[in-house]
Write a protein that holds these residues in place. Structure first.
Motif, mmCIF file in Angstrom:
data_model
loop_
_atom_site.group_PDB
_atom_site.id
_atom_site.type_symbol
_atom_site.label_atom_id
_atom_site.label_comp_id
_atom_site.label_asym_id
_atom_site.label_seq_id
_atom_site.Cartn_x
_atom_site.Cartn_y
_atom_site.Cartn_z
ATOM 1 N N ILE A 4 86.932 52.405 -6.703
ATOM 2 C CA ILE A 4 88.246 51.767 -6.762
ATOM 3 C C ILE A 4 88.184 50.514 -7.631
ATOM 4 N N ALA A 5 87.119 49.748 -7.512
ATOM 5 C CA ALA A 5 86.973 48.557 -8.352
ATOM 6 C C ALA A 5 86.945 48.939 -9.827
ATOM 7 N N GLY A 6 86.228 50.017 -10.164
ATOM 8 C CA GLY A 6 86.210 50.525 -11.520
ATOM 9 C C GLY A 6 85.241 49.791 -12.435
ATOM 10 N N ASP A 7 85.368 50.096 -13.705
ATOM 11 C CA ASP A 7 84.507 49.502 -14.720
ATOM 12 C C ASP A 7 85.345 49.214 -15.960
ATOM 13 N N GLU A 8 84.669 48.899 -17.051
ATOM 14 C CA GLU A 8 85.389 48.518 -18.274
ATOM 15 C C GLU A 8 86.196 49.662 -18.865
#
Length: 385
Positions: free
Chosen positions: A260-264
């Protein structure tokens, strides 16, 4: 007051329950992520049923729990596997659940998406035409209710399909006739062994290619995909290959904070069974994420993963027992009874550990009530101080 909880080796150990809960507050829907909680059903404890009987549902308590989730800004994913779909809740019960919950969502202003499957096919092997017709019947019920459709993986299709071409044909047929964009659900065999080889291959790379072919042929009819494979790397790779505008809803109850936080390069939205017991805490974490504070989001949600991994441990499909157990301890229902008698699917040491982990997180609005109910369960199993 000290509780004596049995561990996995049958040894009792002392545990001091928490006295103060966390105090997350209700709030509006989120701005940075779309988040659904797959919600459980509350059984009617006074119904004279057997494990083979149709589900007897306590509708008041079931709908009250959905209002609880909506109050915190969460969407409800209805009639999914968390609601014991195919494990105690048959299609007739699911259809009633969809109609009632969709009406309740409209009254409460809550978001709802409902599972569309083929579980009315119970008489043995089905043809592809019968599978299509079963999907169509359920899709009509969901669309008539005003809810968004989630096209769930089908045991009947898994048993009938000869290869990827049959999945392309069935899903293409359904997507062409869907009135609004749907969510496609890929449920792995750890949740349902009958879904082994879904999308026409046991090799997950080949299955992923077929899944993406379905989406690429009808991107305007796919709101998003829910991936429940418990493989974070695979989900990220799949997420990056989706057509623009198609969302990825994580169904990974082992790795959800990082996904959920994800990445670039992007992130996952969420449609999770663990957000049934975690609802208020998960909502608070996502609101922190809405402010751009990823570290604060992870600080709130990362400590919940140990509980989730415990509830979803092998055999994963019985995670529903722990979910309902925690709902009882939290005061959302007056009993620990499940449709199909599934309350017996986890051991006392498993339930005791679930209580301890949830209590440490402050998940119980009334810690004393949870402690008293845990003590009652221990007494029923013969555990005395």
């Amino acid at each position: 007051m000290t509780l004596h909880l049995p561990d996995a080796h049958g040894t009792l150990r002392a545990y001091e329950p928490r006295t103060e809960p966390l105090a997350p507050t209700p709030g509006a829907p989120f701005t940075s992520r779309t988040v659904f909680s797959a919600a459980h059903v509350v059984a009617d404890p006074y119904a004279d049923t057997t494990p083979d009987s149709p589900a007897a549902v306590d509708w008041d308590a079931t709908l009250a729990f959905r209002r609880h989730l909506w109050a915190y800004g969460l969407g409800v994913a209805e009639a999914m596997d968390t609601a014991q779909r195919g494990m105690g809740l048959d299609w007739a019960g699911a259809a009633e659940l969809i109609r009632r919950s969709a009406a309740e969502a409209k009254a409460a202003g809550g978001r709802i998406a409902c599972g569309v499957g083929t579980d009315q096919l119970t008489g043995g092997p089905a043809t592809l035409a019968e599978v299509r017709a079963a999907y169509e019947e359920q899709l009509a019920v969901v669309e008539e209710s005003g809810a968004q459709a989630i096209l769930m993986a089908s045991r009947a299709l898994a048993a009938t399909a000869r290869g990827p071409e049959d999945y392309l044909e069935v899903y293409g047929h359904l997507l062409r006739q869907a009135a609004e964009p749907v969510i496609l659900h890929w449920l792995g065999p750890m949740f349902d062994p009958a879904l082994e080889g879904y999308w026409g291959a046991s090799d997950l790379d080949a299955a992923t290619d077929t899944f993406l072919d379905v989406i690429a042929a009808h991107p305007d009819k796919v709101d998003g995909i829910k991936v429940s494979l418990l493989d974070a790397r695979r989900e990220v790779d799949l997420r990056r290959r989706l057509p623009k505008g198609v969302r990825c809803y994580t169904g990974d109850d082992f790795h959800y904070p990082e996904l959920i936080a994800g990445d670039e390069q992007g992130f996952s939205h969420a449609l999770l069974g663990i957000f049934d017991p975690l609802g208020p805490l998960a909502a608070e974490a996502v609101r922190v994420l809405d402010t751009g504070d990823t570290d604060g989001f992870r600080a709130l949600l990362d400590p919940t993963v140990e509980l989730s991994r415990h509830l979803f441990q092998t055999p994963t499909r019985f995670y529903k027992t722990g979910v309902v157990f925690l709902a009882w301890l939290a005061g959302h229902q007056t009993h620990f009874t499940m449709v199909g008698g599934l309350q017996s699917a986890r051991s006392l040491p498993h339930l005791a550990r679930a209580y301890e982990l949830a209590d440490r997180l402050g998940l119980f609005p009334d810690p004393k009530l949870a402690e008293d109910r845990m003590r009652t369960l221990l007494h029923l199993y013969g555990v005395t101080p």
